[in-house]
Design an enzyme around this catalytic site. Sequence first.
Site, PDB file in Angstrom:
ATOM      1  N   ASN A 218       0.839  -1.198   0.000  1.00 26.35           N
ATOM      2  CA  ASN A 218       0.000   0.000   0.000  1.00 26.35           C
ATOM      3  C   ASN A 218       0.878   1.254   0.000  1.00 26.35           C
ATOM      4  O   ASN A 218       2.098   1.171   0.147  1.00 26.35           O
ATOM      5  CB  ASN A 218      -0.972  -0.017   1.195  1.00 26.35           C
ATOM      6  CG  ASN A 218      -0.260   0.094   2.535  1.00 26.35           C
ATOM      7  OD1 ASN A 218       0.931   0.354   2.611  1.00 26.35           O
ATOM      8  ND2 ASN A 218      -0.998  -0.113   3.608  1.00 26.35           N
TER       9      ASN A 218
ATOM     10  N   HIS B 288      -9.745   4.990   6.136  1.00 30.07           N
ATOM     11  CA  HIS B 288     -10.512   3.763   5.919  1.00 30.07           C
ATOM     12  C   HIS B 288     -11.660   3.645   6.915  1.00 30.07           C
ATOM     13  O   HIS B 288     -11.704   4.329   7.929  1.00 30.07           O
ATOM     14  CB  HIS B 288      -9.601   2.538   6.058  1.00 30.07           C
ATOM     15  CG  HIS B 288      -8.386   2.579   5.195  1.00 30.07           C
ATOM     16  ND1 HIS B 288      -8.446   2.783   3.837  1.00 30.07           N
ATOM     17  CD2 HIS B 288      -7.064   2.445   5.502  1.00 30.07           C
ATOM     18  CE1 HIS B 288      -7.215   2.770   3.331  1.00 30.07           C
ATOM     19  NE2 HIS B 288      -6.365   2.574   4.328  1.00 30.07           N
TER      20      HIS B 288
END
Length: 366
Positions: free
Chosen positions: A208, A340
């Site tokens: 990521n 998130h």
Amino acid sequence: MKPRKILPVFVILACLLLLYILHKNRELTQKNDLSRRMAKEKTVKTVKLSKKMQLKCRGLNKKILSKRILDKIIFETLTKQIQLMQICPWKQNAKLVAQYRSEFKQCCNASQDLVLTQENTVMGQKILYETNRKKSVIVKDMLFQMLPKEPLWSQTLGHCAVVGNGGILNNSRCGQQIDKADFVIRLNLPPLNNENDVGMKTSLVTANPTILRRFDFLSYTRKSFEKMMEVYGQSVVVMPAFSYASCTEPSFRAFFTLKDFNLQNVTFFHPEYLLRLNNYWKSKGLLAQRLSSGMMLVSVALELCSKVTLYGFWPFSSNLNRKPIFHHYYDNVGPKKGVHKMSEEFLLYMQMHSKGLLQLKIGMCS
């Protein structure tokens, strides 16, 4: 005269042997009858037990499916539900799996557009960044030659294990189950230093943006990176080179380092695929600034795999016994706040488990 004396001896021996065989057959028949009776009794007990369990499991499924994404999570209730969920029998809903696979293919199409390829990209094309549409990269010869000539997979990947990095994996003994899957997906270049709990097999691994920012050292030393990547064998490595502008250079460095050391082939997430996927989940009520790596790869698996099992997906700071655990099985570094929606994603995994879309494994595997 001698044969007349020997003949009765043979007759007696034959009779004794026959009696012995008949006796053994009778014993064997009695044992078989007893085994059948015991098996029948056991089956009756199991049926009675499973009827009670079925009622509990149906009630649990109704509760889980009635939850809304924005509902507040009560952790004590959640742990009890998860513990019961792991006992309840799970069955794949083939019709629903096919429906979701079709939805993902129509909206996002991972089979063709998960990564940039020479089939879905042309020379001179402007690639817009996923998170900043004002920034772009023009596809020139160097970048075009870095891309695979065609999509990564042309057929269903079979049973896929998607392995999250939750601290819940420690002491889970899930490694053997994970490694039995046809295709193993791992997130964010996790260390594989605990084979018993996390397994070793890797078919696809991602990095990521946060992980990529640690690759600045590749401009002057590469040996440690090579050693780190050896554990993933010849897996496919997918990096978000065009999610943020800051991800492009480290992704390229990783590409050339692994190429020089003859290790994995690095591919790049297609930013348009990630945007379409984000919009798909927004339409389902998941209003995150950006999907987690886990949700991205679970979505990929639901489209490309015949069966999906999740391990290590647990965004909470305590285990099922409400004892504190690390955020990851290898460190206690949490996600960047506000980006998130980990708890909401976890509720979606629970609901997908209840619907028979995927199997969610939490806690001990054996």
